[in-house]
Motif scaffolding. Sequence first.
Motif, short mmCIF file in Angstrom:
data_model
loop_
_atom_site.label_atom_id
_atom_site.label_comp_id
_atom_site.label_asym_id
_atom_site.label_seq_id
_atom_site.Cartn_x
_atom_site.Cartn_y
_atom_site.Cartn_z
N PRO A 267 0.86 -1.10 -0.16
CA PRO A 267 -0.10 -0.04 0.10
C PRO A 267 0.90 1.30 -0.13
O PRO A 267 2.00 1.16 0.59
N LEU A 268 0.28 2.37 -0.61
CA LEU A 268 1.13 3.51 -0.72
C LEU A 268 0.68 4.43 0.24
O LEU A 268 -0.34 4.96 0.50
N SER A 269 1.67 5.17 0.92
CA SER A 269 1.71 6.47 1.64
C SER A 269 2.55 7.33 1.84
O SER A 269 3.62 6.89 1.16
N THR A 270 2.35 8.34 2.39
CA THR A 270 3.74 9.23 2.75
C THR A 270 3.69 9.72 4.19
O THR A 270 2.62 9.82 4.77
N VAL A 271 5.00 9.58 4.61
CA VAL A 271 5.06 9.97 6.29
C VAL A 271 6.12 10.96 6.13
O VAL A 271 7.21 10.79 5.71
N THR A 272 5.93 12.13 6.65
CA THR A 272 7.12 13.15 6.95
C THR A 272 7.23 13.67 8.35
O THR A 272 6.09 14.16 8.78
N PRO A 273 8.07 13.34 9.02
CA PRO A 273 8.22 13.72 10.25
C PRO A 273 8.58 15.09 10.49
O PRO A 273 9.05 15.73 9.44
N ALA A 287 12.24 5.80 8.49
CA ALA A 287 11.86 6.51 9.62
C ALA A 287 11.86 7.95 9.37
O ALA A 287 11.23 8.80 10.18
N ALA A 288 12.91 8.52 8.70
CA ALA A 288 12.94 9.79 8.02
C ALA A 288 11.92 10.21 6.96
O ALA A 288 11.68 11.40 6.86
N HIS A 289 11.62 9.38 6.20
CA HIS A 289 10.82 9.75 4.89
C HIS A 289 10.33 8.51 4.36
O HIS A 289 10.73 7.54 4.16
N VAL A 290 8.87 8.66 4.07
CA VAL A 290 8.34 7.51 3.29
C VAL A 290 7.16 8.38 2.07
O VAL A 290 6.81 9.37 2.30
N PHE A 291 7.35 7.96 0.93
CA PHE A 291 6.92 8.35 -0.15
C PHE A 291 6.69 7.45 -1.12
O PHE A 291 7.40 6.24 -1.49
N PRO A 292 5.82 7.52 -2.26
CA PRO A 292 5.49 6.69 -3.29
C PRO A 292 6.53 6.53 -4.12
O PRO A 292 7.83 7.16 -4.30
N ARG A 334 16.91 18.74 6.30
CA ARG A 334 15.58 19.16 5.92
C ARG A 334 15.50 19.47 4.64
O ARG A 334 14.25 19.09 4.06
N PRO A 335 16.39 20.29 3.82
CA PRO A 335 15.84 20.73 2.59
C PRO A 335 15.88 19.70 1.55
O PRO A 335 15.07 19.81 0.84
N ASP A 336 16.90 18.65 1.75
CA ASP A 336 16.99 17.64 0.72
C ASP A 336 15.72 16.59 0.78
O ASP A 336 14.79 16.26 -0.08
N ILE A 337 15.27 16.24 1.95
CA ILE A 337 14.29 15.57 2.34
C ILE A 337 12.85 16.22 1.95
O ILE A 337 11.88 15.47 1.25
N LEU A 338 12.62 17.23 2.31
CA LEU A 338 11.38 18.02 1.92
C LEU A 338 11.40 18.21 0.57
O LEU A 338 10.20 18.03 -0.16
N ALA A 339 12.36 18.64 -0.16
CA ALA A 339 12.24 18.75 -1.57
C ALA A 339 11.91 17.56 -2.48
O ALA A 339 11.07 17.80 -3.07
N VAL A 344 7.81 14.39 -5.46
CA VAL A 344 7.19 13.05 -5.67
C VAL A 344 5.91 12.93 -5.18
O VAL A 344 5.02 12.75 -5.94
N ASN A 345 5.43 13.65 -4.36
CA ASN A 345 4.15 13.57 -3.91
C ASN A 345 3.28 14.60 -4.83
O ASN A 345 2.18 14.10 -5.10
N LEU A 346 3.91 15.61 -4.86
CA LEU A 346 3.17 16.45 -5.99
C LEU A 346 2.80 15.86 -7.39
O LEU A 346 1.68 15.87 -7.92
#
Length: 404
Positions: A267-273, A287-292, A334-339, A344-346
């Motif tokens: 199953p697909l989800s996104t998790v951002t701490p 633990a730090a980033h989950v995305f499709p 932060r900048p790398d993970i969030l970018a 990917v999510n967009l």
Amino acid sequence: MEHQETARILIAGTGPAGLIAALAFADAGFPVTIAGPEVSAPDGRTTALMTPALKVLERLGVLEDIEPKAAPLKVMRIVDATGRLIRSPVVIFRASEIDEEQFGLNLPNGALGPALAGKVAAHSGIEWRRSMVKAWHLGAAKAHAALVDGSEIDASLAVAADGRLSPAREAAGISTAARAYPQAALVLNFGHSREHGFTSTEFHTETGPFTQVPLPGNRSSLVWVVKPETAKELAALDDATLSLRVERQMQSMLGRVTVEPGRQIYPLSTVTPLRFAAQRVALVGEAAHVFPPIGAQGLNLGIRDIDDLVGIARENREDPGAAAALAVYDLKRRPDILARSSAVNLLNISLLSDMLPAQMARGAGLGVLGGFAPLRAFFMREGLRPGSGFAALAGGLRKPTRQR
């Protein structure tokens, strides 16, 4: 405070990120304890690792064991296979355009996991406790873990490589922004009658990407993102019928398709701490980033987490888990993970959207990439090494010679 250069590192989790973290910290001269079970379940998935991540594996002495089982990625192609009014042109990225032999390698997880585990088990600087952490006690001076087997560990820094539901992250009080998508990924490997030419093709469909990635020989791996009920229906088909469905979906691009045994659904989800470190705990990997699974980002990002964390720990050898060191890590990641997560999510949301503006934005974005070589080169460099696209642009502005 422990003696200079003896601060212990505790790693929770024995997936690829945890094993790589253990090797990287031990390689940097830290005493390491890793807690987690043996790598057991056979995993049919593959992981596309880009050149910078491969260099880390090479430095840790793991790459030579797995390279023969991997296939190089030399060309990456995006095809709009939506039936929508506004469709994007085909975009082709070639490693040769940025003077690279290849973007990376596609590695079977069934080869990667055991190779990493073997190196960890054999390393004299790593103690492997084959038990899960039962409870965390995170204090001002140390992280304390009580294991299921009754043993206990104290460390200056706890590395949370314990997955998307990370108990270590929860113990550190780090909350997350999470979202489940109405999608699931069907994962399998298949043989085909035509050669893939070391080209990976990502077909964008209304339900998500259908991504073929080369394996050695006339074989490829597939991640097919569809609605969860469709994934179940596809997985239940007999081999011949599913082979035909896969072949039709990729427009017979690789000729006749033969799916191999072993199908998995995720199953697909996104998790951002909201933070990437706190209370002597630093988050790495899922633990730090989950995305499709779009654009081969997951473990590449996890290896960058580990590389940055080890680099910061080297500068804070006496107490790598101190609040100041963790603040530097949080700021750096932060900048790398969030970018990456946002991009990917967009893109995923734009695929799911029937709204014309979303289709236009995606079409325009891929259209510009396809038609403008300097921008395409910028994105390829950025995809491999964050910051290097900007560096190459700046270099190109300074002098007209070709930058490597």
